[in-house]
Write an enzyme that holds these catalytic residues in place. Sequence first.
Site, short mmCIF file in Angstrom:
data_model
loop_
_atom_site.label_atom_id
_atom_site.label_comp_id
_atom_site.label_asym_id
_atom_site.label_seq_id
_atom_site.Cartn_x
_atom_site.Cartn_y
_atom_site.Cartn_z
N MET A 17 52.63 10.78 47.94
CA MET A 17 52.84 9.42 47.44
C MET A 17 51.53 8.64 47.61
SD MET A 17 56.74 8.38 48.55
CE MET A 17 56.74 9.18 50.15
N CYS A 100 52.35 12.91 37.36
CA CYS A 100 52.09 11.47 37.50
C CYS A 100 52.30 10.77 36.15
CB CYS A 100 50.68 11.23 38.02
SG CYS A 100 50.38 9.48 38.26
N GLY A 201 63.62 14.68 44.04
CA GLY A 201 64.21 13.57 43.30
C GLY A 201 65.51 13.11 43.96
C1 LIG Z 1 54.49 5.04 45.57
C2 LIG Z 1 54.59 6.43 45.01
C3 LIG Z 1 53.44 7.19 44.86
C4 LIG Z 1 53.51 8.48 44.33
N1 LIG Z 1 52.36 9.24 44.25
C5 LIG Z 1 52.44 10.53 43.84
C6 LIG Z 1 51.30 11.40 43.88
O1 LIG Z 1 50.21 11.01 44.31
N2 LIG Z 1 51.45 12.67 43.41
C7 LIG Z 1 52.66 13.14 42.95
O2 LIG Z 1 52.75 14.30 42.55
N3 LIG Z 1 53.75 12.35 42.94
C8 LIG Z 1 53.67 11.08 43.38
N4 LIG Z 1 54.81 10.32 43.43
C9 LIG Z 1 56.11 10.91 43.05
C10 LIG Z 1 56.81 11.49 44.28
O3 LIG Z 1 56.06 12.55 44.84
C11 LIG Z 1 58.21 12.00 43.91
O4 LIG Z 1 58.08 13.00 42.94
C12 LIG Z 1 59.12 10.90 43.37
O5 LIG Z 1 59.04 9.72 44.14
C13 LIG Z 1 60.58 11.38 43.31
O6 LIG Z 1 61.06 11.70 44.59
P1 LIG Z 1 62.03 10.67 45.41
O7 LIG Z 1 63.19 10.36 44.48
O8 LIG Z 1 62.41 11.45 46.63
O9 LIG Z 1 61.21 9.45 45.69
C14 LIG Z 1 54.76 9.02 43.93
C15 LIG Z 1 55.91 8.25 44.08
C16 LIG Z 1 55.84 6.98 44.62
C17 LIG Z 1 57.11 6.19 44.78
#
Ligand SMILES: Cc1cc2nc3c(=O)[nH]c(=O)nc-3n(C[C@H](O)[C@H](O)[C@H](O)COP(=O)(O)O)c2cc1C
Length: 323
Positions: A17, A100, A201
């Site tokens: 993140m 991304c 997710g």
């Molecule tokens: C603030 C933020 C920053 C993120 N930065 C990245 C990143 O640098 N690389 C990446 O592959 N995914 C990034 N993501 C996506 C997360 O890794 C993840 O795939 C997404 O939040 C879904 O998972 P969750 O529902 O558990 O949050 C980011 C998500 C958030 C909310």
Amino acid sequence: MQIGSVKINGYAALAPMAGVADRAFRLMCVEFGAAYVVGEMVSSKGIVYGDRKSEELLILDDNERPAAVQLFGDDPDTMARAAELAMKYNPDVIDINMGCPVPKVAGNNCGSALMRDPALCRRIVAAVVSAVDVPVTAKIRKGYSARSVNAVEVALACEDGGASAITVHGRTREQMYSPPADWDIIRQVKQAVKIPVIGNGDVNSAENAAKMYRQTGCDLVMVGRGALGAPWIFAQINAYLEKGELLPDPPVEKRMEILLRQVELAVGFKGERRALLEARKHAAWAVRGLPGASRLRAKAGKISTFDQLKALCREVCEISSQK
Ligand SMILES: Cc1cc2nc3c(=O)[nH]c(=O)nc-3n(C[C@H](O)[C@H](O)[C@H](O)COP(=O)(O)O)c2cc1C
């Protein structure tokens, strides 16, 4: 579960993140039992051009292993060179960002935009695999848009290019982060490839983590937003999956202690000014659901010194003890 030769002990990984899951936060998550962590995405061009900020993002602590650095870019040669340079920081794994959605990244044909060209995904993975001697993985989405749901095709292309594991976030680029993630696409990818699949997710509780394992057959679950302000979620997931035990959230005083420790670590890594600006978000997440949360969140948005954060944490504890 293994990613190539790298053994993963535990049930849940911390998602990359950017701007949030920095070294300090990752260390807290590992302390609570995160089995594997992925660093914030880093520009391959930035690394190759010697950009200092990009390099800083590659630093991994000895206490957060196994850990991956994540690179983004769309040129196989630049990605390979960046991966070679990143090896200076001893990552256990190199992860390639194919998910991304933000315009600054996807608008430049990187991140999720790569999914429009599975052959290019394959070439990037193959170039990075031949440049480094650690396992290489890719993190993909369900697809680019509702009209191009192609996670299975992209996962197969990455596997063919030599990827050692694949992470699937069950949303398209178009969907960004809000509609519920489609876990069935994770199941479909798991059935199609031979390499381990990491499901991602909407995992925001121990029971939910167990459900993702059951519904998708994935090899590891990855937690993103569910860990924000709550790094103990990893202890909860491990306890539930190992012993069927549902651990409660820590008491408020403990939560504030955890926040202070995390920010103290961040101050050590990046200095008080930057660490405290970023701590505003972490403090806001840490007070979620507590009495007076909205007023406390507003206060959190104004802190700029560690002493102010300490005062806020004291206030949170006082308010909670009165209720
Ligand atoms: C603030 C933020 C920053 C993120 N930065 C990245 C990143 O640098 N690389 C990446 O592959 N995914 C990034 N993501 C996506 C997360 O890794 C993840 O795939 C997404 O939040 C879904 O998972 P969750 O529902 O558990 O949050 C980011 C998500 C958030 C909310």
